[in-house]
Design a protein around this motif. Structure first.
Motif, PDB file in Angstrom:
ATOM      1  N   ILE A   6     101.616  31.111  79.710  1.00 21.45           N
ATOM      2  CA  ILE A   6     102.330  29.870  80.248  1.00 21.45           C
ATOM      3  C   ILE A   6     103.833  30.064  79.740  1.00 21.45           C
ATOM      4  O   ILE A   6     104.760  29.800  80.696  1.00 21.45           O
ATOM      5  CB  ILE A   6     101.833  28.511  79.818  1.00 21.45           C
ATOM      6  CG1 ILE A   6     100.349  28.416  80.466  1.00 21.45           C
ATOM      7  CG2 ILE A   6     102.476  27.525  80.494  1.00 21.45           C
ATOM      8  CD1 ILE A   6     100.219  28.821  82.030  1.00 21.45           C
ATOM      9  N   GLU A   7     104.153  30.527  78.554  1.00 23.41           N
ATOM     10  CA  GLU A   7     105.656  30.471  78.257  1.00 23.41           C
ATOM     11  C   GLU A   7     106.241  31.723  79.009  1.00 23.41           C
ATOM     12  O   GLU A   7     107.452  31.359  79.501  1.00 23.41           O
ATOM     13  CB  GLU A   7     105.690  30.702  76.562  1.00 23.41           C
ATOM     14  CG  GLU A   7     104.909  29.662  75.912  1.00 23.41           C
ATOM     15  CD  GLU A   7     105.846  28.375  76.046  1.00 23.41           C
ATOM     16  OE1 GLU A   7     107.038  28.199  76.417  1.00 23.41           O
ATOM     17  OE2 GLU A   7     104.982  27.239  75.775  1.00 23.41           O
ATOM     18  N   ASP A   8     105.635  32.673  79.501  1.00 22.58           N
ATOM     19  CA  ASP A   8     106.261  33.860  80.074  1.00 22.58           C
ATOM     20  C   ASP A   8     106.337  33.267  81.770  1.00 22.58           C
ATOM     21  O   ASP A   8     107.306  33.476  82.267  1.00 22.58           O
ATOM     22  CB  ASP A   8     105.262  35.008  80.194  1.00 22.58           C
ATOM     23  CG  ASP A   8     105.254  35.802  78.934  1.00 22.58           C
ATOM     24  OD1 ASP A   8     106.115  35.553  77.916  1.00 22.58           O
ATOM     25  OD2 ASP A   8     104.205  36.413  78.829  1.00 22.58           O
ATOM     26  N   THR A   9     105.368  32.221  81.863  1.00 27.06           N
ATOM     27  CA  THR A   9     105.623  31.762  83.397  1.00 27.06           C
ATOM     28  C   THR A   9     106.798  30.847  83.384  1.00 27.06           C
ATOM     29  O   THR A   9     107.539  31.071  84.311  1.00 27.06           O
ATOM     30  CB  THR A   9     104.436  31.007  83.797  1.00 27.06           C
ATOM     31  OG1 THR A   9     103.075  31.860  83.718  1.00 27.06           O
ATOM     32  CG2 THR A   9     104.387  30.446  85.306  1.00 27.06           C
ATOM     33  N   GLU A  15     114.209  32.090  85.857  1.00 24.36           N
ATOM     34  CA  GLU A  15     114.893  33.254  86.463  1.00 24.36           C
ATOM     35  C   GLU A  15     114.749  33.007  88.068  1.00 24.36           C
ATOM     36  O   GLU A  15     115.655  33.091  88.803  1.00 24.36           O
ATOM     37  CB  GLU A  15     114.225  34.531  86.261  1.00 24.36           C
ATOM     38  CG  GLU A  15     114.517  35.001  84.790  1.00 24.36           C
ATOM     39  CD  GLU A  15     113.878  36.329  84.415  1.00 24.36           C
ATOM     40  OE1 GLU A  15     114.676  37.358  84.791  1.00 24.36           O
ATOM     41  OE2 GLU A  15     112.802  36.464  84.152  1.00 24.36           O
ATOM     42  N   LEU A  16     113.579  32.549  88.551  1.00 21.39           N
ATOM     43  CA  LEU A  16     113.414  32.393  89.909  1.00 21.39           C
ATOM     44  C   LEU A  16     114.340  31.278  90.671  1.00 21.39           C
ATOM     45  O   LEU A  16     114.994  31.446  91.393  1.00 21.39           O
ATOM     46  CB  LEU A  16     112.102  31.986  90.351  1.00 21.39           C
ATOM     47  CG  LEU A  16     111.067  33.263  90.089  1.00 21.39           C
ATOM     48  CD1 LEU A  16     109.643  32.927  90.082  1.00 21.39           C
ATOM     49  CD2 LEU A  16     111.301  34.135  91.500  1.00 21.39           C
ATOM     50  N   VAL A  71     109.577  31.073  98.498  1.00 24.48           N
ATOM     51  CA  VAL A  71     110.618  31.293  97.716  1.00 24.48           C
ATOM     52  C   VAL A  71     111.767  30.631  98.316  1.00 24.48           C
ATOM     53  O   VAL A  71     112.790  30.681  97.481  1.00 24.48           O
ATOM     54  CB  VAL A  71     111.023  32.755  97.220  1.00 24.48           C
ATOM     55  CG1 VAL A  71     110.142  33.345  96.348  1.00 24.48           C
ATOM     56  CG2 VAL A  71     111.159  33.734  98.450  1.00 24.48           C
ATOM     57  N   ASP A  72     111.747  30.501  99.507  1.00 25.42           N
ATOM     58  CA  ASP A  72     112.493  29.795 100.387  1.00 25.42           C
ATOM     59  C   ASP A  72     112.816  28.395  99.744  1.00 25.42           C
ATOM     60  O   ASP A  72     111.583  27.627  99.189  1.00 25.42           O
ATOM     61  CB  ASP A  72     112.753  29.909 101.660  1.00 25.42           C
ATOM     62  CG  ASP A  72     111.609  29.359 102.397  1.00 25.42           C
ATOM     63  OD1 ASP A  72     110.438  29.369 101.830  1.00 25.42           O
ATOM     64  OD2 ASP A  72     111.621  28.418 103.195  1.00 25.42           O
ATOM     65  N   ALA A 193     106.095  31.632  90.347  1.00 23.11           N
ATOM     66  CA  ALA A 193     105.956  32.138  89.176  1.00 23.11           C
ATOM     67  C   ALA A 193     104.494  32.278  88.783  1.00 23.11           C
ATOM     68  O   ALA A 193     104.017  33.284  88.011  1.00 23.11           O
ATOM     69  CB  ALA A 193     106.726  31.292  88.200  1.00 23.11           C
ATOM     70  N   ILE A 194     103.793  31.336  89.177  1.00 25.91           N
ATOM     71  CA  ILE A 194     102.068  31.246  88.652  1.00 25.91           C
ATOM     72  C   ILE A 194     101.710  32.400  89.164  1.00 25.91           C
ATOM     73  O   ILE A 194     100.801  33.372  88.661  1.00 25.91           O
ATOM     74  CB  ILE A 194     101.561  30.002  89.091  1.00 25.91           C
ATOM     75  CG1 ILE A 194     102.062  28.786  88.106  1.00 25.91           C
ATOM     76  CG2 ILE A 194     100.154  29.932  88.856  1.00 25.91           C
ATOM     77  CD1 ILE A 194     101.860  27.404  88.764  1.00 25.91           C
ATOM     78  N   LEU A 195     101.622  32.638  90.522  1.00 26.41           N
ATOM     79  CA  LEU A 195     101.168  33.692  91.231  1.00 26.41           C
ATOM     80  C   LEU A 195     101.564  35.135  90.686  1.00 26.41           C
ATOM     81  O   LEU A 195     100.780  36.007  90.520  1.00 26.41           O
ATOM     82  CB  LEU A 195     101.228  33.721  92.705  1.00 26.41           C
ATOM     83  CG  LEU A 195     100.503  32.675  93.766  1.00 26.41           C
ATOM     84  CD1 LEU A 195     100.765  32.746  95.181  1.00 26.41           C
ATOM     85  CD2 LEU A 195      99.038  32.717  93.236  1.00 26.41           C
ATOM     86  N   LEU A 196     102.683  35.399  90.549  1.00 22.24           N
ATOM     87  CA  LEU A 196     103.252  36.409  89.875  1.00 22.24           C
ATOM     88  C   LEU A 196     102.924  36.788  88.797  1.00 22.24           C
ATOM     89  O   LEU A 196     102.361  37.828  88.263  1.00 22.24           O
ATOM     90  CB  LEU A 196     104.992  36.578  89.737  1.00 22.24           C
ATOM     91  CG  LEU A 196     105.480  36.688  91.218  1.00 22.24           C
ATOM     92  CD1 LEU A 196     107.070  36.603  91.068  1.00 22.24           C
ATOM     93  CD2 LEU A 196     105.166  37.848  92.034  1.00 22.24           C
ATOM     94  N   GLN A 197     102.688  35.847  87.764  1.00 21.96           N
ATOM     95  CA  GLN A 197     102.036  35.956  86.324  1.00 21.96           C
ATOM     96  C   GLN A 197     100.601  36.188  86.485  1.00 21.96           C
ATOM     97  O   GLN A 197     100.184  37.251  85.707  1.00 21.96           O
ATOM     98  CB  GLN A 197     102.480  34.556  85.381  1.00 21.96           C
ATOM     99  CG  GLN A 197     102.004  34.990  84.043  1.00 21.96           C
ATOM    100  CD  GLN A 197     102.950  35.951  83.455  1.00 21.96           C
ATOM    101  OE1 GLN A 197     104.331  35.993  83.702  1.00 21.96           O
ATOM    102  NE2 GLN A 197     102.509  36.837  82.386  1.00 21.96           N
TER     103      GLN A 197
END
Length: 348
Positions: A6-9, A15-16, A71-72, A193-197
């Motif tokens: 979660i910290e990485d998320t 960043e996003l 992302v929009d 961010a959740i999906l990418l992680q």
């Protein structure tokens, strides 16, 4: 259960939200996501609308899943360059002018130059305008004060600024010691961010998925059509991962995953919803069921466009949606946990 990082998320989310991406001008953030997935050796393709699709193979390739997040973001365009050198704006997405009063912003010209400014009421100074507090917050009264030495419209145009230039809002992102993240554009970059992680976790831990699964990072959701195409004919389950809306009469909060049962488009697939609830209860995921009365998603856009799919919608609970938003790490965690188990579950 595996560590959900979660910290990485949170780091990825920070960043996003810091990358400007109002609907219609999303290439920079799509490129960021593209590079993130490329580092994991995951091939991606872009659709003609500019969205990004990544696919993870599964044991069963005859039936597919698709998950989407967008992302929009909300934003604006230069509507008019006023004789004073201030800018009138036109909104991109569904929000109110009062929610951006006093906000720092960035104007990007068609040549790529970037200028900063502040969105203010024309009648801001209480020392000059008697109706400063009462005047309506609308397009006629609100304007951008540029951080440039300009006195008239000619000075502004000399900078390269013109009608149609995109305006993005400063996210003012902050992560608090108590576990909150407050920022603009958590809708829907929290879910991205959740999906990418999650994709990273599946790849690094060599998790074998039961079905081929597509991930669409869409880029036109805020204007209604981000996820309505590029859905393979094998796709059975289509899950939008977006925010849960909070307010009076809502059950969604900042600490659980929100499972939407109905929005302005109508009910979501009943059997799919029941499956998501069952997965949450079997895996100690804290959740809330909710109805979002003034809301549409990429999943509802896909249904309206005629795709023969079952559709669902979940996401972290977001306070003050389409304004200055906030959520808590436990909501991010519960959403990630539900998705982790969903990806490895059998279809309905």
């Amino acid at each position: 259960m595996a560590n959900l990082h979660i910290e990485d998320t949170f780091k990825l989310l920070k960043e996003l939200v810091s990358i400007p991406s109002p609907s219609g001008n999303t290439n920079e953030v799509i490129q960021f996501v593209e590079e993130f997935l490329s580092e994991l050796n995951i091939e991606t393709t872009r659709n003609r609308k500019g969205g990004l699709i990544a696919t993870l193979p599964g044991k069963d390739n005859s039936r597919h899943r698709m998950l989407t997040a967008h992302v929009d973001t909300l934003g604006a365009m230069v509507k008019e360059i006023k004789p004073s050198g201030r800018l009138k704006i036109d909104l991109i997405g569904g929000f109110q002018y009062n929610s951006i009063e006093g906000e720092y912003c960035q104007i990007e010209t068609s040549s790529g130059k970037k200028y900063t400014g502040t969105i203010l009421m024309h009648q801001t100074s209480v020392h000059v305008y008697k109706d400063a507090g009462k005047a309506e917050r609308n397009q006629a009264n609100m304007e951008i004060r540029l951080d440039e030495k300009v006195h008239n419209a000619e000075d502004v145009r000399a900078l390269g600024i013109e009608v149609g230039d995109f305006v993005s809002f400063d996210p003012r992102v902050e992560i608090t010691p108590s576990g909150f993240i407050k920022s603009r554009h958590l809708d829907d970059k929290a879910s991205v961010a959740i999906l990418l992680q999650l994709i990273k976790q599946v790849k690094e831990e060599k998790i074998e998925l039961p079905y081929t699964t597509h991930f669409l990072i869409s880029n036109n959701e805020e204007i209604g059509y981000g996820g309505n195409s590029n859905i393979s004919p094998e796709t059975v389950e289509y899950l939008a991962v977006d925010m849960g809306a909070m307010g009076d009469g809502q059950s969604t909060d900042e600490y659980t995953v929100s499972i939407c049962v109905k929005d302005a488009s109508g009910p979501y697939n009943y059997e799919f919803r029941k499956k998501l609830v069952r997965l949450a209860e079997e895996n100690q995921v804290q959740y809330k069921l909710d109805i979002y009365p003034y809301y549409g998603s990429d999943a509802s856009a896909a249904i309206r466009s005629g795709h023969d799919i079952v559709h669902g919608l979940i996401g972290p609970g977001i306070d003050s949606s389409h304004a200055f938003e906030r959520t808590h790490k436990t909501s991010i965690e519960n959403t990630a946990k539900l998705l982790y188990h969903y990806l490895q579950s059998e279809m309905i």
